[in-house]
Design a protein around this motif. Sequence first.
Motif, PDB file in Angstrom:
ATOM      1  N   TYR A  70       0.855  -1.191   0.000  1.00 60.33           N
ATOM      2  CA  TYR A  70       0.000   0.000   0.000  1.00 60.33           C
ATOM      3  C   TYR A  70       0.891   1.240   0.000  1.00 60.33           C
ATOM      4  O   TYR A  70       2.099   1.159   0.282  1.00 60.33           O
ATOM      5  CB  TYR A  70      -1.002  -0.005   1.165  1.00 60.33           C
ATOM      6  N   VAL A  88       6.141   4.433   0.362  1.00 58.08           N
ATOM      7  CA  VAL A  88       6.798   5.693   0.713  1.00 58.08           C
ATOM      8  C   VAL A  88       7.836   5.448   1.802  1.00 58.08           C
ATOM      9  O   VAL A  88       8.973   5.926   1.729  1.00 58.08           O
ATOM     10  CB  VAL A  88       5.755   6.730   1.191  1.00 58.08           C
ATOM     11  N   LYS A  89       7.455   4.664   2.820  1.00 54.29           N
ATOM     12  CA  LYS A  89       8.337   4.427   3.950  1.00 54.29           C
ATOM     13  C   LYS A  89       9.589   3.665   3.513  1.00 54.29           C
ATOM     14  O   LYS A  89      10.715   4.030   3.870  1.00 54.29           O
ATOM     15  CB  LYS A  89       7.590   3.642   5.035  1.00 54.29           C
ATOM     16  N   SER A 141      11.027  14.046  -1.058  1.00 55.42           N
ATOM     17  CA  SER A 141       9.829  14.639  -0.465  1.00 55.42           C
ATOM     18  C   SER A 141       8.716  13.618  -0.718  1.00 55.42           C
ATOM     19  O   SER A 141       8.402  13.301  -1.855  1.00 55.42           O
ATOM     20  CB  SER A 141       9.508  15.998  -1.079  1.00 55.42           C
ATOM     21  N   GLU A 142       8.199  13.076   0.373  1.00 56.37           N
ATOM     22  CA  GLU A 142       7.359  11.886   0.294  1.00 56.37           C
ATOM     23  C   GLU A 142       6.118  12.077  -0.567  1.00 56.37           C
ATOM     24  O   GLU A 142       5.632  11.138  -1.188  1.00 56.37           O
ATOM     25  CB  GLU A 142       6.977  11.431   1.705  1.00 56.37           C
ATOM     26  N   GLY A 143       5.607  13.311  -0.591  1.00 59.50           N
ATOM     27  CA  GLY A 143       4.384  13.565  -1.352  1.00 59.50           C
ATOM     28  C   GLY A 143       4.512  13.270  -2.830  1.00 59.50           C
ATOM     29  O   GLY A 143       3.520  13.010  -3.501  1.00 59.50           O
ATOM     30  N   SER A 144       5.734  13.306  -3.366  1.00 56.50           N
ATOM     31  CA  SER A 144       5.893  13.130  -4.808  1.00 56.50           C
ATOM     32  C   SER A 144       5.731  11.676  -5.247  1.00 56.50           C
ATOM     33  O   SER A 144       5.641  11.403  -6.432  1.00 56.50           O
ATOM     34  CB  SER A 144       7.253  13.672  -5.263  1.00 56.50           C
ATOM     35  N   TYR A 148       3.094   9.874  -4.583  1.00 55.93           N
ATOM     36  CA  TYR A 148       1.688   9.661  -4.975  1.00 55.93           C
ATOM     37  C   TYR A 148       1.382  10.085  -6.414  1.00 55.93           C
ATOM     38  O   TYR A 148       0.734   9.326  -7.141  1.00 55.93           O
ATOM     39  CB  TYR A 148       0.749  10.312  -3.956  1.00 55.93           C
ATOM     40  N   PRO A 149       1.844  11.272  -6.854  1.00 53.96           N
ATOM     41  CA  PRO A 149       1.637  11.595  -8.261  1.00 53.96           C
ATOM     42  C   PRO A 149       2.261  10.557  -9.200  1.00 53.96           C
ATOM     43  O   PRO A 149       1.686  10.211 -10.229  1.00 53.96           O
ATOM     44  CB  PRO A 149       2.334  12.949  -8.433  1.00 53.96           C
ATOM     45  N   ARG A 189       0.059   7.527  -9.423  1.00 51.44           N
ATOM     46  CA  ARG A 189      -1.106   7.781 -10.278  1.00 51.44           C
ATOM     47  C   ARG A 189      -0.718   7.691 -11.751  1.00 51.44           C
ATOM     48  O   ARG A 189      -1.442   7.121 -12.564  1.00 51.44           O
ATOM     49  CB  ARG A 189      -1.689   9.165 -10.008  1.00 51.44           C
ATOM     50  N   ARG A 190       0.437   8.278 -12.070  1.00 57.48           N
ATOM     51  CA  ARG A 190       0.888   8.304 -13.461  1.00 57.48           C
ATOM     52  C   ARG A 190       1.130   6.877 -13.955  1.00 57.48           C
ATOM     53  O   ARG A 190       0.713   6.505 -15.047  1.00 57.48           O
ATOM     54  CB  ARG A 190       2.166   9.143 -13.573  1.00 57.48           C
ATOM     55  N   LYS A 247      -2.045   5.012 -14.592  1.00 55.58           N
ATOM     56  CA  LYS A 247      -2.660   5.404 -15.863  1.00 55.58           C
ATOM     57  C   LYS A 247      -1.972   4.721 -17.028  1.00 55.58           C
ATOM     58  O   LYS A 247      -2.593   4.423 -18.040  1.00 55.58           O
ATOM     59  CB  LYS A 247      -2.591   6.917 -16.039  1.00 55.58           C
ATOM     60  N   TYR A 253      -1.210  -1.639  -4.300  1.00 54.62           N
ATOM     61  CA  TYR A 253      -0.784  -1.566  -5.691  1.00 54.62           C
ATOM     62  C   TYR A 253      -0.218  -2.912  -6.128  1.00 54.62           C
ATOM     63  O   TYR A 253       0.565  -3.514  -5.398  1.00 54.62           O
ATOM     64  CB  TYR A 253       0.282  -0.472  -5.860  1.00 54.62           C
ATOM     65  N   TYR A 267       8.155  -3.261 -18.288  1.00 56.07           N
ATOM     66  CA  TYR A 267       8.702  -1.909 -18.194  1.00 56.07           C
ATOM     67  C   TYR A 267       9.826  -1.865 -17.158  1.00 56.07           C
ATOM     68  O   TYR A 267      10.858  -1.222 -17.370  1.00 56.07           O
ATOM     69  CB  TYR A 267       7.577  -0.941 -17.835  1.00 56.07           C
ATOM     70  N   GLU A 285      18.451  -0.204 -18.695  1.00 59.35           N
ATOM     71  CA  GLU A 285      18.955   1.161 -18.885  1.00 59.35           C
ATOM     72  C   GLU A 285      19.774   1.606 -17.690  1.00 59.35           C
ATOM     73  O   GLU A 285      20.844   2.179 -17.823  1.00 59.35           O
ATOM     74  CB  GLU A 285      17.774   2.133 -19.077  1.00 59.35           C
TER      75      GLU A 285
END
Lengths: 107, 185
Positions: free
Chosen positions: A24, A29-30, A39-42, A44-45, A48-49, A52, A72, A81, A88
């Motif tokens: 989860y 993040v941890k 910065s932990e908030g980044s 989540y975006p 999401r990406r 998608k 997830y 991927y 790479e």
Amino acid sequence: MNIQFKKGALELCVLALLNKQDHYGYELVKKISDQIAISEGSVYPLLRRLKKEEYFTTYLQESQEGPSRKYYKLTDKGREYLYDLLKEWQQFSEGVNHIIKEGVSNE
Amino acid sequence: MNKKEFLTSLDSRLQKLSKEERLDILQDFSEHFEIGKEDGKTEEAIAHSLGSPSQIEKELLASYYVEKVESTSSASNVLKAVWAVIGLSFFNLVIVLGPFIALVSLIAAGWIAGTAFVLSPILFLINVAVFPGTFEFFDMFFSLTLCGLGLLVVIGMLFVTRYSTKGLIKYLNYNVNLVKGGMKS
């Protein structure tokens, strides 16, 4: 470059963690922030990406302690991927290490 | 910043997104706070480690704008895309600009012809109004025929324009991939 570089590495970390088992968001993040300063908030975006892009699916699961958690799960497409990125990354880091060796160990 | 302040701040920055997506994002962060508190952290400490809502907003909206450009094909977006592709290399100046100008001219010519045909009965009426002695059935029927033809041409042009735009965007994407040589940005 620096930002892009970090983003790519972060992507690789998330995919690698999900390769073994589902996690989860908070767990991901941890695990990452224990090793790298982010910065932990980044995260989540990024999640999401990648969702998608169909690299993973999500499902909710109840937990004993508190609210239900969004897990997830890596898809086959995501696994492919991940292997591309790993290739790479290996080439890239080998190249950088090689150059560092030449430049720094000249004593 | 506590949980409520953090979520409110983030919410106010994401008004551009659909309500559904916004709630989903807030739900993710809310869950993060709750689990963090079980972990024995204060709301303030969690918010601090998450970073600033404005940074998170930038990262969330970046992918939103990319999608927007891919999903809308307004004239300015198409022009921007053409310009971007031309900027990729001089080689493309010839490759993209030529067909693009030809295509735009063709579409413009079609629209002008169609519109002129549709308006021809009006010209006929003006003719009759200005020179009342010259009423000719042949002219009238001819202009009505032209009007009908013009309507067909205009309807055809609507489709042609729509498909050309789609085709052009595909062609531009192909060019971008060609020039970048499969490099991922």
